[in-house]
Design a protein around this motif. Sequence first.
Motif, PDB file in Angstrom:
ATOM      1  N   ASP A  11       0.850  -1.198   0.000  1.00 53.51           N
ATOM      2  CA  ASP A  11       0.000   0.000   0.000  1.00 53.51           C
ATOM      3  C   ASP A  11       0.881   1.242   0.000  1.00 53.51           C
ATOM      4  O   ASP A  11       2.096   1.156   0.164  1.00 53.51           O
ATOM      5  N   THR A  13       0.874   4.135   1.863  1.00 54.74           N
ATOM      6  CA  THR A  13       1.432   4.685   3.110  1.00 54.74           C
ATOM      7  C   THR A  13       2.601   3.813   3.560  1.00 54.74           C
ATOM      8  O   THR A  13       3.612   4.308   4.049  1.00 54.74           O
ATOM      9  N   GLY A  14       2.434   2.505   3.393  1.00 54.70           N
ATOM     10  CA  GLY A  14       3.516   1.579   3.735  1.00 54.70           C
ATOM     11  C   GLY A  14       4.744   1.851   2.888  1.00 54.70           C
ATOM     12  O   GLY A  14       5.889   1.776   3.351  1.00 54.70           O
ATOM     13  N   ASP A  17       6.402   4.937   4.203  1.00 60.12           N
ATOM     14  CA  ASP A  17       7.069   4.557   5.462  1.00 60.12           C
ATOM     15  C   ASP A  17       8.428   3.914   5.141  1.00 60.12           C
ATOM     16  O   ASP A  17       9.472   4.306   5.684  1.00 60.12           O
ATOM     17  N   ARG A  55      -3.047  -4.748  -1.003  1.00 61.70           N
ATOM     18  CA  ARG A  55      -3.210  -5.426   0.290  1.00 61.70           C
ATOM     19  C   ARG A  55      -4.577  -6.093   0.417  1.00 61.70           C
ATOM     20  O   ARG A  55      -4.678  -7.180   0.976  1.00 61.70           O
ATOM     21  N   LYS A  84       7.266  -5.284   0.825  1.00 59.75           N
ATOM     22  CA  LYS A  84       6.915  -4.538   2.046  1.00 59.75           C
ATOM     23  C   LYS A  84       5.447  -4.752   2.392  1.00 59.75           C
ATOM     24  O   LYS A  84       4.542  -4.409   1.631  1.00 59.75           O
ATOM     25  N   ILE A  85       5.242  -5.335   3.560  1.00 61.26           N
ATOM     26  CA  ILE A  85       3.886  -5.565   4.073  1.00 61.26           C
ATOM     27  C   ILE A  85       3.698  -4.700   5.305  1.00 61.26           C
ATOM     28  O   ILE A  85       4.613  -3.996   5.737  1.00 61.26           O
ATOM     29  N   CYS A  86       2.539  -4.781   5.901  1.00 63.11           N
ATOM     30  CA  CYS A  86       2.250  -3.939   7.059  1.00 63.11           C
ATOM     31  C   CYS A  86       2.926  -4.487   8.317  1.00 63.11           C
ATOM     32  O   CYS A  86       3.000  -5.709   8.505  1.00 63.11           O
ATOM     33  N   SER A  87       3.364  -3.601   9.187  1.00 60.95           N
ATOM     34  CA  SER A  87       4.000  -4.025  10.431  1.00 60.95           C
ATOM     35  C   SER A  87       2.994  -4.703  11.364  1.00 60.95           C
ATOM     36  O   SER A  87       3.384  -5.264  12.382  1.00 60.95           O
ATOM     37  N   ALA A 224       8.275  -5.381   7.100  1.00 59.67           N
ATOM     38  CA  ALA A 224       7.903  -3.968   7.194  1.00 59.67           C
ATOM     39  C   ALA A 224       9.169  -3.117   7.170  1.00 59.67           C
ATOM     40  O   ALA A 224      10.240  -3.569   6.765  1.00 59.67           O
ATOM     41  N   GLY A 362      -4.657   7.060   6.435  1.00 58.78           N
ATOM     42  CA  GLY A 362      -5.235   5.771   6.040  1.00 58.78           C
ATOM     43  C   GLY A 362      -4.563   5.244   4.783  1.00 58.78           C
ATOM     44  O   GLY A 362      -4.379   5.997   3.809  1.00 58.78           O
ATOM     45  N   GLY A 363      -4.184   3.974   4.812  1.00 58.73           N
ATOM     46  CA  GLY A 363      -3.462   3.383   3.689  1.00 58.73           C
ATOM     47  C   GLY A 363      -4.327   3.244   2.444  1.00 58.73           C
ATOM     48  O   GLY A 363      -3.967   3.724   1.363  1.00 58.73           O
ATOM     49  N   SER A 407      -0.015   6.189   7.646  1.00 53.26           N
ATOM     50  CA  SER A 407      -0.600   4.905   8.034  1.00 53.26           C
ATOM     51  C   SER A 407      -1.532   5.156   9.211  1.00 53.26           C
ATOM     52  O   SER A 407      -1.193   5.927  10.114  1.00 53.26           O
ATOM     53  N   GLY A 408      -2.675   4.484   9.178  1.00 55.50           N
ATOM     54  CA  GLY A 408      -3.679   4.747  10.206  1.00 55.50           C
ATOM     55  C   GLY A 408      -3.132   4.789  11.619  1.00 55.50           C
ATOM     56  O   GLY A 408      -3.463   5.674  12.402  1.00 55.50           O
ATOM     57  N   ASN A 409      -2.274   3.840  11.938  1.00 51.16           N
ATOM     58  CA  ASN A 409      -1.824   3.700  13.326  1.00 51.16           C
ATOM     59  C   ASN A 409      -0.649   4.589  13.694  1.00 51.16           C
ATOM     60  O   ASN A 409      -0.203   4.569  14.827  1.00 51.16           O
ATOM     61  N   PHE A 410      -0.113   5.321  12.731  1.00 54.47           N
ATOM     62  CA  PHE A 410       1.124   6.064  12.993  1.00 54.47           C
ATOM     63  C   PHE A 410       0.845   7.497  13.439  1.00 54.47           C
ATOM     64  O   PHE A 410      -0.235   8.042  13.265  1.00 54.47           O
TER      65      PHE A 410
HETATM   66  O1  LIG Z   1       4.205  -1.105   8.269  1.00 52.86           O
HETATM   67  C1  LIG Z   1       3.330  -0.333   8.639  1.00 52.86           C
HETATM   68  O2  LIG Z   1       2.748  -0.425   9.742  1.00 52.86           O
HETATM   69  C2  LIG Z   1       2.878   0.740   7.707  1.00 52.86           C
HETATM   70  O3  LIG Z   1       3.873   1.077   6.792  1.00 52.86           O
HETATM   71  C3  LIG Z   1       1.671   0.279   6.993  1.00 52.86           C
HETATM   72  O4  LIG Z   1       1.762  -0.401   5.993  1.00 52.86           O
HETATM   73  C4  LIG Z   1       0.389   0.597   7.643  1.00 52.86           C
HETATM   74  O5  LIG Z   1      -0.743   0.353   6.832  1.00 52.86           O
HETATM   75  P1  LIG Z   1      -2.015   1.329   6.902  1.00 52.86           P
HETATM   76  O6  LIG Z   1      -2.353   1.526   8.335  1.00 52.86           O
HETATM   77  O7  LIG Z   1      -3.112   0.659   6.143  1.00 52.86           O
HETATM   78  O8  LIG Z   1      -1.615   2.618   6.278  1.00 52.86           O
END
Ligand SMILES: O=C(O)[C@@H](O)C(=O)COP(=O)(O)O
Length: 424
Positions: A11, A13-14, A17, A55, A84-87, A224, A362-363, A407-410
């Motif tokens: 994605d 945002t990933g 990152d 994703r 690169k996948i999500c963390s 990640a 948001g990704g 990324s949503g959580n960042f």
């Molecule tokens: O690795 C991570 O956590 C981010 O780079 C990521 O991919 C987060 O995904 P989204 O929250 O969907 O943006």
Amino acid sequence: MTLALGCIADDYTGASDLANTLTRAGLRTVQTIGVPADDLDLPEVDAVVVSLKSRSIEPGLAVSRSRAADKWLRGRGASNVLFKICSTFDSTDAGNIGPVMDALRADCDEAVVLVTPAFPENGRTVYQGNLFVGAVPLNESPLKDHPLNPMHDSNLVRVLSRQSRTQIGLVDLPTLSRGAEAVRSRLAELSGKGIGAAIIDAVFDRDLETIGLVAAEHRLSVGASGIGLGLARALVSTGKVKSAASSGRDATVGGQVACLAGSCSQATLQQIANAERVMPVLHLDTDRILTGANEAQRALDWAGPRLAQGPVLIASSATPADVAALQARHGRDAAGHAIEQTMADIAENLVKSGVRRLIVAGGETSGAVVDRLRIPGFLVGAEIAAGVPVLRAVGATAGEMLLALKSGNFGGPEFFSDAMRLMR
Ligand SMILES: O=C(O)[C@@H](O)C(=O)COP(=O)(O)O
Ligand SMILES: Nc1ncnc2c1ncn2[C@@H]1O[C@H](COP(=O)(O)OP(=O)(O)O)[C@@H](O)[C@H]1O
């Protein structure tokens, strides 16, 4: 251009990152949206991060797009590719991590693939194959309520086994702490048993450095930003890349500023609540979106006069209970898609009316927005928060633009203000 590292991100945002991590570690890096067109003028770089929006799509499509990206990267000399996948390992039992890994592994004939989503700087650690988000296992974290891929199992050996055709092994922390040679031996042992991929524990950045040294000897790895950091440091420390400072990426752009939030993560909900104190915020009526009303136009009418005074924020974000209720009424995929497209409509028209600095939370939401704006790539600028850089659009039809794709959580509680401070 001969790439030292090729990356395929599932994605956008990933991808930013990862591009941020590689840049900070000294690799000249560019982020492209999709496989670059032949006429895209790319600077001389060490790493390219190809951003896909793969994703949460149908696995077959994710596989074919990832393979095309892999082919392009390897065609430019990248003997080492990171998927690169999500963390937080965002995926479902249908994929897409396993199917894409299997296909890329077959294409490059990799015996055993190293896999780790660890990203200690953002609180993602892996121990005995179990992913922790801060102090809690993945399945107890807010990711259990993700609108598209709720995560209910923290044991990544099990999670990946359900998605992959190969057997999945584990390289545990005690092995890793004995150094790169111990990891190599363990991988050889797993490969000897016909195991094609291994989750690798990692708790600290020094663990990622050990992993990076080994991963740099492989043709494919999955993970990640943390494994990206390890790979980048290995490429610099072994002299394969000369560490370079990025330059010319901080020129002022100016123009109106708008923020869009489609993430429903706890972090984003808090950031929106805090933004209410510093800028006007419009909460979209998501039921109106799903029943075909022109909610985008209502948002644009609301934003028009306010943007002349300063930044605005438009959000669809809602609590897990409200997300579940909307999905029950309209279906999960239909809800996600319709809201993303409304966000893209809003972004397109905001840019037409003069917005040049855009912050998106948001990704999937960022993917829909960037696609609509037809931005082919980004250069990485200053770091707003761990994993979120300022991005300078390259080759955008709208001309000079700065974006932040969060990324949503960042990001910290004041993320939107933090971003605006750095996006000049
Ligand atoms: O690795 C991570 O956590 C981010 O780079 C990521 O991919 C987060 O995904 P989204 O929250 O969907 O943006
Ligand atoms: N109020 C809502 N109800 C249901 N789904 C929503 C709502 N707001 C946004 N969504 C959808 O939830 C998904 C959020 O995913 P994403 O943008 O990737 O955020 P994150 O980075 O937190 O994963 C998107 O598909 C988005 O359209």
